[in-house]
Design a protein around this motif. Structure first.
Motif, PDB file in Angstrom:
ATOM      1  N   ARG A 247      49.095  53.303  34.207  1.00 13.23           N
ATOM      2  CA  ARG A 247      47.755  52.979  34.217  1.00 13.23           C
ATOM      3  C   ARG A 247      47.472  51.991  33.062  1.00 13.23           C
ATOM      4  NH1 ARG A 247      45.585  57.549  36.786  1.00 13.23           N
ATOM      5  NH2 ARG A 247      46.752  59.221  37.072  1.00 13.23           N
ATOM      6  N   PRO A 248      46.718  50.988  33.253  1.00 15.76           N
ATOM      7  CA  PRO A 248      45.977  50.353  31.872  1.00 15.76           C
ATOM      8  C   PRO A 248      45.264  51.182  30.971  1.00 15.76           C
ATOM      9  CG  PRO A 248      44.608  49.959  33.932  1.00 15.76           C
ATOM     10  CD  PRO A 248      45.772  50.916  34.335  1.00 15.76           C
TER      11      PRO A 248
ATOM     12  N   VAL B 167      44.912  53.682  36.423  1.00 16.45           N
ATOM     13  CA  VAL B 167      45.479  52.774  37.373  1.00 16.45           C
ATOM     14  C   VAL B 167      46.710  53.299  38.210  1.00 16.45           C
ATOM     15  CG1 VAL B 167      46.340  50.602  37.898  1.00 16.45           C
ATOM     16  CG2 VAL B 167      44.484  50.820  36.214  1.00 16.45           C
TER      17      VAL B 167
ATOM     18  N   HIS C  35      35.886  49.067  36.045  1.00 11.71           N
ATOM     19  CA  HIS C  35      36.862  48.656  37.070  1.00 11.71           C
ATOM     20  C   HIS C  35      38.050  48.088  36.640  1.00 11.71           C
ATOM     21  CE1 HIS C  35      37.645  46.399  40.819  1.00 11.71           C
ATOM     22  NE2 HIS C  35      37.399  47.387  41.293  1.00 11.71           N
ATOM     23  N   TYR C  36      39.082  48.106  37.358  1.00 14.10           N
ATOM     24  CA  TYR C  36      40.537  47.246  37.243  1.00 14.10           C
ATOM     25  C   TYR C  36      40.928  46.896  38.594  1.00 14.10           C
ATOM     26  CZ  TYR C  36      42.888  51.349  39.145  1.00 14.10           C
ATOM     27  OH  TYR C  36      43.254  52.368  39.905  1.00 14.10           O
ATOM     28  N   SER C  37      41.605  45.762  38.422  1.00 17.26           N
ATOM     29  CA  SER C  37      42.490  45.340  39.667  1.00 17.26           C
ATOM     30  C   SER C  37      44.155  44.989  38.941  1.00 17.26           C
ATOM     31  CB  SER C  37      42.239  44.056  40.178  1.00 17.26           C
ATOM     32  OG  SER C  37      40.711  44.190  40.701  1.00 17.26           O
ATOM     33  N   GLN C  38      45.298  45.207  39.558  1.00 19.27           N
ATOM     34  CA  GLN C  38      46.432  44.866  39.214  1.00 19.27           C
ATOM     35  C   GLN C  38      47.313  44.700  40.102  1.00 19.27           C
ATOM     36  OE1 GLN C  38      47.521  48.487  37.094  1.00 19.27           O
ATOM     37  NE2 GLN C  38      47.476  49.564  38.605  1.00 19.27           N
TER      38      GLN C  38
ATOM     39  N   VAL D  17      34.588  40.776  34.674  1.00 20.52           N
ATOM     40  CA  VAL D  17      35.611  41.099  34.262  1.00 20.52           C
ATOM     41  C   VAL D  17      35.853  40.577  32.569  1.00 20.52           C
ATOM     42  CG1 VAL D  17      38.159  40.621  34.024  1.00 20.52           C
ATOM     43  CG2 VAL D  17      37.244  41.502  36.328  1.00 20.52           C
TER      44      VAL D  17
ATOM     45  N   VAL E 299      47.126  42.677  35.069  1.00 18.23           N
ATOM     46  CA  VAL E 299      46.076  43.544  35.382  1.00 18.23           C
ATOM     47  C   VAL E 299      44.813  42.808  34.556  1.00 18.23           C
ATOM     48  CG1 VAL E 299      44.822  45.867  34.489  1.00 18.23           C
ATOM     49  CG2 VAL E 299      47.475  45.694  34.456  1.00 18.23           C
ATOM     50  N   THR E 300      43.680  42.920  35.478  1.00 15.10           N
ATOM     51  CA  THR E 300      42.324  42.685  35.061  1.00 15.10           C
ATOM     52  C   THR E 300      41.326  44.067  35.070  1.00 15.10           C
ATOM     53  OG1 THR E 300      41.512  42.088  37.308  1.00 15.10           O
ATOM     54  CG2 THR E 300      42.860  40.388  36.057  1.00 15.10           C
ATOM     55  N   GLN E 301      40.617  43.690  33.968  1.00 15.97           N
ATOM     56  CA  GLN E 301      39.650  44.923  33.889  1.00 15.97           C
ATOM     57  C   GLN E 301      38.212  44.579  33.293  1.00 15.97           C
ATOM     58  OE1 GLN E 301      41.560  48.385  31.788  1.00 15.97           O
ATOM     59  NE2 GLN E 301      39.827  48.505  30.680  1.00 15.97           N
TER      60      GLN E 301
END
Length: 553
Positions: free
Chosen positions: A64-65, A75, A213-216, A285, A304-306
């Motif tokens: 996870r971030p 994450v 929110h996150y994306s990875q 983001v 990772v972007t958050q």
């Protein structure tokens, strides 16, 4: 006319030219070696050092971030056998085929139907894979300090759609015990390589909730077998932000740790030699990072972007939209996706020369239907453009070769009297109107053109599996029978015979070895680059022969 002495400026210019040629030789030898070598795995000592400085996740589902200003972590996982038991949803377009795993709600299998893995086979390139030594997948979700949010083990339910196609979006749903309703919608582009992921969370409770929110994108074990970037051509963990490329190699992520960018990147992801998986994040983001974790026996790398931590009031909905580009580094595909994705194809400091050359080559390839013919044609075009410079160089070399007997006679006449020999040579140069330096500098000026072409050959996706014809079926791979490298070496030998030999015996021996050394190196070079050098040599020999026979005479 500028004065030259045979033991002064003339030797200095020859030494300068020799230094440049040897530097080029070292660079090309290094690239050839890295192209030939399989990527080396990082040493176990480096892996252990990282694990000891940070607590390793117990499993991939705990990866996870950790960027919230609280004790929250999150994450998703990388691999989970439960996916096979809990179901999957098919993903299909004209260019992509794969699946979405209901456990974790992630895209963990994706084939690029445009590209074959091997030239001789029919199996498509697998960009994402759920398991194995090269696992690769995309995941998105939410963080909450103390709140219950879906994680890598969460079984999502299908709310709408039986498969994901351009005509049919897919919506997944999951509810927690505190009144939060999470939805994840996937939309697929039929004419490109972009998948749009929209995450929504509705607060149906009576209490405010904090969410981020996150994306990875995760990848295990670094580079694909047979690929290894160099200082001249980078690929790996990278992203484009604030008009600048941010990158940290797999090995450096282990040694130096996380690379963080504060702000919204244009894109953020993982690249290989010819392919790219990149997150195009939501406008809100605020941070992006490249990370490394040791999970079990796997080296796991993450892009990772958050977004920021936000308060979601009762009866409100928070929505984040992320795009995933998953496809080849094809110029048209990157341009169609926008968001500066085309910056991944970087020509470096020679961009001003290499980019126009690449554009002309693409036009020639489209016009002729053959990239090999395009390479030959642009080589001829470059020779025509540089004709005046080359002509000046060849004329000078022709004159130097013509007066070689007179130079040898003066050397015998003056013996060990170097000062007298130098004065006599100076008079000879003046009488014959020969400028020794004029043979060197035009060649040096053309060096950037060669290196620009070299970079084009290394970077261009278009050359992958592009045919020349006959026995050459992939211009991005080595010649299977080594015919082109051998012909290139022979052309260099012929070219050497047209040039006046260096006066220094050591330099003469080095120059005589050049064709053999270059042939040995070029055995493992992409055949497209060998074709360029061979064609350039052939045109140079023809031009030099014509000038020396028709002009100098």
């Amino acid at each position: 006319m500028q004065n030259f002495t045979p033991n002064g400026d003339n030797n200095d210019n020859r030494n300068l030219l020799m230094a440049v040629l040897l530097a080029a030789l070292v660079l090309i030898a290094f690239e050839a070696y890295m192209w030939w070598q399989n990527p080396k795995q990082p040493q176990q000592a480096e892996q252990t050092a990282v694990v000891e400085t940070a607590a390793a996740p117990a499993s991939l589902n705990d990866l996870r971030p950790q960027a919230l200003p609280t004790n929250a972590t999150s994450v998703a996982p990388l691999l989970d056998n439960a996916v096979q038991e809990s179901g999957e949803i098919a993903l299909q377009s004209e260019l992509l085929a794969g699946r979405i795993a209901l456990v974790g709600g992630r895209i963990d299998e994706l084939d690029l139907l445009c590209c074959k893995k091997e030239l001789s086979g029919d199996e498509p390139v697998a960009l994402f894979a759920p398991s194995g030594s090269q696992s690769h997948y995309f995941d998105a979700g939410w963080l909450s300090p103390g709140g219950q949010v879906p994680d890598g083990n969460t079984p999502w339910q299908v709310a709408r759609g039986s498969e994901l196609t351009p005509a049919q979006p897919l919506v997944l749903q999951w509810r927690n015990d505190n009144g939060l309703v999470f939805e994840r919608e996937f939309q697929l582009d039929n004419n490109g390589y972009v998948i749009t992921i929209t995450d929504r969370v509705q607060n149906a409770s009576t209490n405010a909730q904090q969410l981020a929110h996150y994306s990875q994108i995760h990848k295990t074990d670094g580079h694909i077998k047979g690929e290894q970037p160099t200082f001249y051509h980078y690929y790996g963990p990278q992203g484009f932000a604030a008009d600048e490329m941010h990158k940290r190699s797999y090995k450096k992520l282990q040694k130096k740790g996380t690379l963080t960018f504060d702000g919204r990147p244009s894109w953020w992801g993982m690249s290989s030699h010819y392919f790219l998986a990149a997150i195009i994040p939501d406008s809100r983001v605020t941070q992006a990072s490249l990370r490394y974790n040791r999970v079990g026996n796997d080296d796991v790398y993450s892009a990772v972007t958050q977004g920021p931590l936000q308060i979601l009031q009762p009866n409100q909905t928070l929505t984040y939209t992320t795009q995933l580009f998953a496809g080849p580094k094809d110029v048209d595909a990157l341009n169609a996706a926008n968001h500066d994705l085309n910056k991944v194809n970087s020509f470096g400091i020679l961009h001003a020369i290499a980019k126009p050359m690449f554009d002309v080559m693409r036009w020639l390839a489209a016009a002729t239907g053959n990239w090999g013919v395009a390479i030959i044609a642009i080589t001829l075009l470059i020779k025509l453009i540089t004709w005046p410079l080359a002509s000046k160089s060849y004329k000078s070399m022709g004159k130097l070769k013509a007066i070689q007997p007179k130079m040898e006679k003066l050397k015998e006449q003056h013996g060990e009297n170097k000062e007298a020999f130098a004065m006599a040579m100076l008079e000879l140069y003046k009488k014959e109107k020969v400028n020794p330096a004029s043979g060197c500098w035009p060649m040096l000026i053309q060096m950037p053109i060669f290196f620009a072409m070299y970079k084009v050959m290394l970077v261009s996706f278009d050359l992958r599996h592009a045919e020349l014809g006959l026995w050459v079926h992939d211009l991005s791979a080595r010649d299977p029978y080594f015919v082109l490298p051998i012909l290139m070496g022979l052309s260099m030998m012929i070219q050497m015979r047209l040039n006046p030999p260096p006066p220094d015996p050591t330099q003469r021996q080095v120059m005589q070895l050049m064709p053999i050394i270059f042939t040995a190196m070029f055995l493992f070079f992409p055949s497209g680059l060998v074709l360029y050098w061979l064609t350039n040599n052939v045109f140079s020999v023809a031009q030099q022969w014509w000038i020396q026979r028709k002009v100098v005479a």
